[in-house]
Structure formats: structure tokens, C-alpha cells
Design a protein around this motif. Structure first.
Motif, PDB file in Angstrom:
ATOM      1  N   ALA A 122     -12.476  -1.690  11.648  1.00 12.12           N
ATOM      2  CA  ALA A 122     -11.191  -2.448  11.863  1.00 12.12           C
ATOM      3  C   ALA A 122     -10.816  -3.780  11.361  1.00 12.12           C
ATOM      4  N   ILE A 123     -11.929  -4.177  10.632  1.00 14.78           N
ATOM      5  CA  ILE A 123     -11.428  -5.483   9.962  1.00 14.78           C
ATOM      6  C   ILE A 123     -10.786  -5.605   8.553  1.00 14.78           C
ATOM      7  N   ASN A 124      -9.655  -6.301   8.689  1.00 10.16           N
ATOM      8  CA  ASN A 124      -9.076  -6.433   7.533  1.00 10.16           C
ATOM      9  C   ASN A 124      -9.132  -7.614   6.508  1.00 10.16           C
ATOM     10  N   VAL A 125      -9.258  -7.042   5.289  1.00 16.12           N
ATOM     11  CA  VAL A 125      -9.507  -8.054   4.292  1.00 16.12           C
ATOM     12  C   VAL A 125      -8.663  -8.187   3.137  1.00 16.12           C
ATOM     13  N   PHE A 283     -14.268 -15.289  -3.461  1.00 20.78           N
ATOM     14  CA  PHE A 283     -15.316 -15.047  -2.729  1.00 20.78           C
ATOM     15  C   PHE A 283     -15.221 -15.718  -1.397  1.00 20.78           C
ATOM     16  N   ASN A 284     -14.683 -17.034  -1.439  1.00 16.10           N
ATOM     17  CA  ASN A 284     -14.297 -17.822  -0.054  1.00 16.10           C
ATOM     18  C   ASN A 284     -13.157 -17.246   0.837  1.00 16.10           C
ATOM     19  N   LYS A 285     -12.313 -16.795   0.030  1.00 19.58           N
ATOM     20  CA  LYS A 285     -11.223 -16.154   0.983  1.00 19.58           C
ATOM     21  C   LYS A 285     -11.402 -14.871   1.447  1.00 19.58           C
ATOM     22  N   VAL A 286     -12.263 -14.158   0.851  1.00 15.36           N
ATOM     23  CA  VAL A 286     -13.066 -12.835   1.261  1.00 15.36           C
ATOM     24  C   VAL A 286     -14.025 -13.140   2.328  1.00 15.36           C
ATOM     25  N   GLN A 413     -17.480  -1.744   4.879  1.00 19.09           N
ATOM     26  CA  GLN A 413     -16.941  -0.616   6.039  1.00 19.09           C
ATOM     27  C   GLN A 413     -15.532  -1.027   6.164  1.00 19.09           C
ATOM     28  N   ALA A 414     -14.940  -2.526   5.879  1.00 24.72           N
ATOM     29  CA  ALA A 414     -13.685  -3.024   6.340  1.00 24.72           C
ATOM     30  C   ALA A 414     -12.789  -2.470   5.386  1.00 24.72           C
ATOM     31  N   LYS A 415     -11.544  -2.737   6.039  1.00 25.84           N
ATOM     32  CA  LYS A 415     -10.152  -2.166   5.086  1.00 25.84           C
ATOM     33  C   LYS A 415      -9.945  -3.492   4.287  1.00 25.84           C
ATOM     34  N   VAL A 416     -10.083  -3.194   2.633  1.00 22.42           N
ATOM     35  CA  VAL A 416      -9.889  -4.206   1.801  1.00 22.42           C
ATOM     36  C   VAL A 416      -8.519  -3.894   1.118  1.00 22.42           C
TER      37      VAL A 416
END
Length: 434
Positions: A122-125, A283-286, A413-416
Motif C-alpha cells: 500500500a506504500i506509494n513511492v 535515493f534520498n527521495k525514494v 513490494q511498494a507501488k513505485v
């Protein structure tokens, strides 16, 4: 020793401990005997003070000391017996401590929370996608040259990137406002240092001219009394200076620790540095998005003791950044509370991901990160040797690699969603630390 533990919340415990009176009394008697051998009192030879006198003079204070030590020691034993891992030191509340009676006290403390990770899917990146273009390198080199520029006074009209020396006086509805005036202020036109419209209103002005410009404070201006209001500024231009940029030669390259024979080689080194910066920014943003996602999807109570410890670390860091002129405890705790809470929560969540997935710091990635760090120094081999011979330094790198592994696992596993950005946009996105 009798022990009972009461769960008063998800993270708070009340441990009641009973200690036989005999244990207390024996310890008190032993301490009084030691005191009698060393104490000096008028009218008595050293070591010859009667025990009745020693007890009358020191009995209460010695008993207080012993009770404190017994509570501490038995609390630690009880934790081991009950297999409890506390988060911070407890608050002790004695219930009975009279001479001849069993000691009973309560230790109130917090424990690390039991964490049930939320749905990682359920995490959005949002992942920036950018590259270092030739124009980005041009801009970077121009900035580097301007950092080393000398100034030359000119008599022409001012333009962007000139430095002007000005006096200004601001007013709203004819009334001057606090902080709205200055004399001899040096300003680089086009730098965005002043509110919108201010610098643009000066462009085209010459030394000796007096201007009056109309501007409007932004709605989100830091001073709420000025936010959104129109203002007038009376400006006197004293001097206009033009930056004299240094030549792109080996002397200039060396100022930035770069050994390059010509401009092309220098550009290549600048590009490599920019690509490293871009990679880290992405990487910091992600990572920030991953942390936000974990915090949003997982319920988590945080021990106050851990937050207080982190607040103290942040206050000490702040004092060091400002030259260490004040005691860190003079800084208000409230300023750092939200940041400390986020850091503690993040640490606990990352630990849980590591434990649940049995993650380890990969040796090859640790070595790769050390080499990456070393590559930014003039003597990389010495830096690598330093890390490999310093366990504490290497441990910090291992922790960083383990954090990277957590981010990678969550990303799996997240939505990237990838988002195309310009180089500067991506770097800024990575600098917006929460």
C-alpha cells in the motif's frame, strides 16, 4: 525477591518488587560499620565512635542510600528473570521502606513496542528519473567560476548576476516596518535572495540613481504581519560590480582538487561528481517516501525515553553546528520533538523489517560503499584502510548498507511510480528531508 509485572499500556509496565527486610538491614548494618571505622567526630578517636552514635548521626542517610542501591540492583535482576528489555531508566516508587519491614517498591518503565508491520504494497513511492545534461554541466561550471570570481566596478546599467551595493527603506501604507531597511547591502541580482520583484526592479539601474519600486510580500512569507501585503521600497544604488570569471585552466581546476589537463577532462570530472550527487538525491527521495509509507501504514507507540534521548542528540548536534557556544540543554526541547519522534519511529520500523526478513549487511556492498566514500578523497587507499582498521567507522557503513537493504525490500513490494525530472529538480527533491 518477589516480582509481579502489570501491563498498563502497550509500552508501559509497572513492576512491583519485594525485598526481605533482613537483606536491607544487613546491608545497612554493614555500611554503618564501615562508616564507624572511617568517620571523624569531635570527642572520639578515629575508629572508636560508638555504633549507637554512628547510627543516630548517619542511620537515616545510610538507609536511604542502601534502599536506592537495592532498588536498582533488584530491578536489574528482575528484568533478567522476567526477560524484559526496557526502553530507558525507570521511575521508582517505594511503597514500604520502614526499618524492620520488607521493602516493597514499584518500578515504572517503558518497553520497546511490539510492531505489526502494515501492508507494504500500500506504500506509494515516486522515483525521480533524471540525467546530467550538457547544460547542467555548463551551469555547474559557471557557478564554480562565480564562486572564484573577482569583482570589477562598472558604470553601465546593472544586469542579472551583477553585484549592487544599495541602501533601501521599505514602507507599507506610508509606514516603515521593522526589518525593512538596510544600508550598504550587497546583493547579487537574479539570486532570489529578496522577495519577488525586488531584484527585478533594480535591474537596469546605475550607480548614483534613486529608485522606488512596488512589490508584494508572498502569502507564505515567514513574517505573518507582512505576508500578502503590498509594499514600496525606496532604493539608492551606490555601486554596480561585474564578476570577472577566472579562466578554465589547471590552476582553476586545482582549486577544486581536480587534476585535469584541459577543459574536457575537467568537465568529465564535474559530470562524475554531479552523477554521484544525482544518484544520492534519487535515493534520498525514494527513502523518504519509503519512511513516509511505513509510518502511514503501521500503528506505533513510541517510548518517551527514546524520544528524549533523540531530542538530546539533536540539540547537541545543533550546538556543535553553531560553534558550541551554549549548553545544549538551553535549547527548547519542543523545537526538536517532531523530528526526534520521526527518527525514533523510523529506527524501530527499520529494525522490525530487518528482524522479520532476517536481513544482513552484505560484505560486498559494504566494501562497495567504502570505496564510493573513498573515491571523493585525494588519497582513497588511505581512507579505505582507515575504515577497515576502525571497527566503529566500519560499523556505521554496515548500518547504512542495512538501511539500504530495508529500502530495497520495501521498494520490491511498494507501488513505485517513475517521474521524469530535470537534474536540478531531482537534486532538490532529494534535499527535502523531513
Amino acid at each position: 525477591m518477589q516480582v509481579s509485572v502489570e501491563t498498563t499500556s502497550n509500552i508501559e509496565r509497572r513492576m512491583t518488587i519485594g525485598v526481605p527486610a533482613q537483606e536491607i538491614d544487613q546491608a545497612v548494618q554493614k555500611r554503618l560499620q564501615e562508616t564507624a571505622r572511617t568517620v571523624r567526630l569531635n570527642g572520639f578517636r578515629p575508629g572508636k565512635v560508638p555504633m549507637s552514635v554512628v547510627k543516630r548521626r548517619f542511620g537515616d542517610s545510610v538507609r536511604q542510600e542502601i534502599v536506592g542501591e537495592v532498588m536498582r540492583d533488584n530491578y536489574i535482576k528482575a528484568l533478567q528473570e522476567q526477560d524484559i528489555n526496557p526502553a530507558g531508566w525507570p521511575q521508582f516508587e517505594p511503597k514500604t521502606m520502614e526499618e524492620g519491614k520488607d521493602l516493597e517498591f514499584v518500578a515504572i518503565f517503558e518497553v520497546l513496542p511490539e510492531i505489526e508491520l502494515g501492508d507494504l504494497s500500500a506504500i506509494n513511492v515516486e522515483k525521480p528519473v533524471a540525467e546530467v545534461a550538457d547544460k547542467d554541466i555548463d551551469t555547474m561550471i559557471d557557478n564554480l567560476r562565480r564562486q572564484q570570481a573577482t569583482m570589477k566596478e562598472v558604470k553601465r546599467k546593472s544586469k542579472n548576476k551583477d553585484v549592487v551595493t544599495i541602501d533601501f527603506k521599505g514602507s507599507i501604507d506610508g509606514e516603515e516596518f521593522e526589518g525593512g531597511s538596510a544600508e550598504g547591502h550587497r546583493l547579487t541580482l537574479g539570486s532570489g535572495q529578496m522577495i519577488p520583484g525586488f531584484e527585478k526592479g533594480i535591474v537596469g539601474g546605475k550607480a548614483g540613481e534613486e529608485l522606488e519600486i512596488d512589490v508584494e510580500f508572498p502569502d507564505d512569507y515567514q513574517n505573518e504581519e507582512l505576508a500578502g501585503k503590498p509594499a514600496k521600497f525606496a532604493i539608492t544604488i551606490h555601486k554596480v560590480e561585474e564578476p570577472q570569471l577566472p579562466e578554465l585552466d589547471q590552476e582553476f581546476f586545482a582549486r577544486f582538487g581536480i587534476e585535469a589537463e584541459d577543459e574536457a577532462a575537467f568537465r568529465e570530472e564535474v559530470k562524475k561528481n554531479m552523477e554521484r550527487e544525482l544518484k544520492q538525491a534519487v535515493f534520498n527521495k525514494v527513502k523518504n517516501d519509503v519512511v513516509d509509507g511505513l509510518l502511514e501504514t503501521t500503528e506505533l507507540d513510541v517510548p518517551a525515553a527514546l524520544i528524549d534521548q533523540e531530542i538530546d542528540r539533536l540539540r547537541q548536534d545543533a550546538v556543535q553546528r553553531f560553534g558550541g557556544q551554549v549548553d545544549f540543554q538551553q535549547l527548547p526541547k519542543e523545537i526538536f520533538e517532531e523530528q526526534a519522534k520521526r527518527r525514533v519511529k523510523t529506527g524501530l520500523l527499520f529494525q522490525e523489517v530487518v528482524k522479520k526478513n532476517d536481513l544482513k549487511a552484505d560484505d560486498a556492498k559494504v566494501e562497495e560503499k567504502i570505496q564510493e566514500i573513498a573515491s571523493t578523497y585525494e588519497q582513497p587507499d588511505e581512507v579505505i584502510a582507515h575504515f577497515n582498521s576502525n571497527p566503529d567507522q566500519k560499523s556505521q557503513v554496515e548500518s547504512s548498507v542495512l538501511e539500504d537493504a530495508v529500502v530495497d525490500l520495501v521498494l520490491g513490494q511498494a507501488k513505485v511510480t517513475e517521474k521524469k525530472m530535470k537534474y536540478e529538480e531531482a537534486v532538490q527533491a532529494g534535499q527535502q528531508q523531513r
